[in-house]
Design an enzyme around this catalytic site. Structure first.
Site, PDB file in Angstrom:
ATOM      1  CE  LYS A   1     -45.417  14.367  21.070  1.00 20.03           C
ATOM      2  NZ  LYS A   1     -45.945  15.107  22.206  1.00 20.03           N
TER       3      LYS A   1
ATOM      4  NE  ARG B   1     -51.026  18.321  19.101  1.00 19.65           N
ATOM      5  CZ  ARG B   1     -49.945  18.031  18.382  1.00 19.65           C
ATOM      6  NH1 ARG B   1     -49.317  16.894  18.552  1.00 19.65           N
ATOM      7  NH2 ARG B   1     -49.499  18.891  17.500  1.00 19.65           N
TER       8      ARG B   1
HETATM    9  C1  7PM Z   1     -41.786  17.435  15.869  1.00 19.11           C
HETATM   10  C2  7PM Z   1     -41.733  16.780  17.102  1.00 19.11           C
HETATM   11  C3  7PM Z   1     -42.897  18.121  15.465  1.00 19.11           C
HETATM   12  C4  7PM Z   1     -42.804  16.832  17.937  1.00 19.11           C
HETATM   13  C5  7PM Z   1     -43.965  18.152  16.293  1.00 19.11           C
HETATM   14  C6  7PM Z   1     -43.913  17.528  17.524  1.00 19.11           C
HETATM   15  C7  7PM Z   1     -47.981  18.177  21.663  1.00 19.11           C
HETATM   16  C8  7PM Z   1     -48.539  19.403  21.312  1.00 19.11           C
HETATM   17  C9  7PM Z   1     -46.976  18.883  19.905  1.00 19.11           C
HETATM   18  C10 7PM Z   1     -48.447  17.513  22.844  1.00 19.11           C
HETATM   19  C11 7PM Z   1     -49.975  19.348  23.102  1.00 19.11           C
HETATM   20  C12 7PM Z   1     -45.996  16.437  17.794  1.00 19.11           C
HETATM   21  C13 7PM Z   1     -45.090  17.461  18.417  1.00 19.11           C
HETATM   22  N1  7PM Z   1     -47.021  17.865  20.760  1.00 19.11           N
HETATM   23  N2  7PM Z   1     -49.535  19.978  22.008  1.00 19.11           N
HETATM   24  N3  7PM Z   1     -47.905  19.826  20.212  1.00 19.11           N
HETATM   25  N4  7PM Z   1     -49.445  18.137  23.520  1.00 19.11           N
HETATM   26  N5  7PM Z   1     -50.951  19.888  23.846  1.00 19.11           N
HETATM   27  O1  7PM Z   1     -45.678  15.242  17.969  1.00 19.11           O
HETATM   28  O2  7PM Z   1     -47.990  16.446  23.246  1.00 19.11           O
HETATM   29  O3  7PM Z   1     -46.917  16.764  17.066  1.00 19.11           O
HETATM   30  S1  7PM Z   1     -45.891  19.031  18.588  1.00 19.11           S
END
Ligand code: 7PM
Length: 273
Positions: free
Chosen positions: A219, A253
């Site tokens: 992130k 995750r």
């Molecule tokens: C772009 C930026 C694409 C950020 C995707 C993301 C989480 C999640 C995501 C989290 C839960 C990523 C995020 N992040 N579900 N879905 N917790 N529960 O980094 O932190 O994959 S999407």
């Protein structure tokens, strides 16, 4: 906790592998957009020790544009169906769409992972019907604007109040509290300082007596700290995963499953003594 046909001990640390089926996924350029590639990626994450595979068809990256329901269903449902036929892994679906969640529940989904915490019209009812576990994630604002000016009186208090409200909404919809998992939502409407405070004080959420899930992998907060691009954030991601697990998170995750499983085996071994 029972995830469909799979039972997991959430007193132990688990790794959830991210399987993006969005063509514009920020960290792998949509390379796994096709079904075959998605399945190979999932198989490899399972072999590396992931106990959850999180399938997502909506890009929630800051500023991303919304995808249509049909598009999201077309991306996600074939993957869920194929995975449930071939893999002994909990299939988590990263979606806020009641229709999609309803369909996915009939073909092998084991966990609802909703970054909007069932706030969409009809989501509580559908989630209740599935009888599946649900991860309630906190987000301030919407993916389109959440990073514009994140602002809290007190982030920990505000997020706790949000959890209380969503837990009550779930209970009101007939969902039993012991099916809920909480996630503070790193990067979802939070500044670097908010994210670091949350990571440092993650144990405050233990008072809900529910399992904690976190996503920190690759992130932007890690980019802000290290000055590195997405593809160079493995060490920072591992470090943040270890801190989260030591502060009580039980489902982590991540994109880099093999490396994270090893790092968290060290944490688990220490917790086991
Ligand atoms: C772009 C930026 C694409 C950020 C995707 C993301 C989480 C999640 C995501 C989290 C839960 C990523 C995020 N992040 N579900 N879905 N917790 N529960 O980094 O932190 O994959 S999407």
């Amino acid at each position: 906790m029972q995830f469909g046909s799979i039972q997991l001990d959430l007193d132990r640390v688990h790794v959830m592998g991210v399987l993006n089926v969005t063509p514009d996924s920020f960290s792998d350029g949509g390379r796994f957009a096709t079904l075959d590639n998605a399945l190979m990626q999932a198989e490899s994450m399972f072999q590396s020790g992931a106990t959850f595979i999180d399938v997502g068809g909506e890009s929630t990256r800051p500023g991303a544009k919304e995808v249509s329901l049909q598009e999201e269903m077309d991306r996600v449902l074939p993957v869920v169906e194929a995975l449930s036929e071939t893999q002994e892994v909990v299939i988590s679906v990263d979606s806020s769409s009641p229709q999609l969640l309803h369909e996915a529940s009939k073909i092998g989904m084991g966990l609802i992972n909703d970054v909007r915490a069932l706030q969409r019209e009809g989501a509580l009812e559908v989630a209740s019907e599935t009888q599946l576990p649900i991860c309630l994630m906190h987000m301030q604002g919407s993916p389109q604007c959440m990073q514009e000016n994140p602002n809290y009186k007190n982030a920990i208090d505000d997020i706790s109040t949000f959890f209380e409200e969503r837990i009550q909404a779930c209970i009101g919809a007939g969902i039993s509290k012991d099916k809920l998992i909480l996630d503070p939502g790193f990067g979802f409407g939070k500044t670097l300082t908010h994210n670091l405070m949350l990571l440092k004080q993650l144990t405050v959420f233990e008072r809900f007596d529910l399992p904690l899930l976190v996503g920190l992998s690759r992130k932007s907060m890690l980019g802000q700290i290290t000055g590195k691009e997405v593809a160079e954030r493995l060490a920072a991601s591992l470090s943040s995963s270890v801190i989260a697990a030591m502060n009580g998170a039980r489902i982590i995750r991540v994109h880099d499953v093999e490396e994270t499983v090893d790092a968290l085996k060290v944490v688990q071994a220490m917790l086991d003594v």
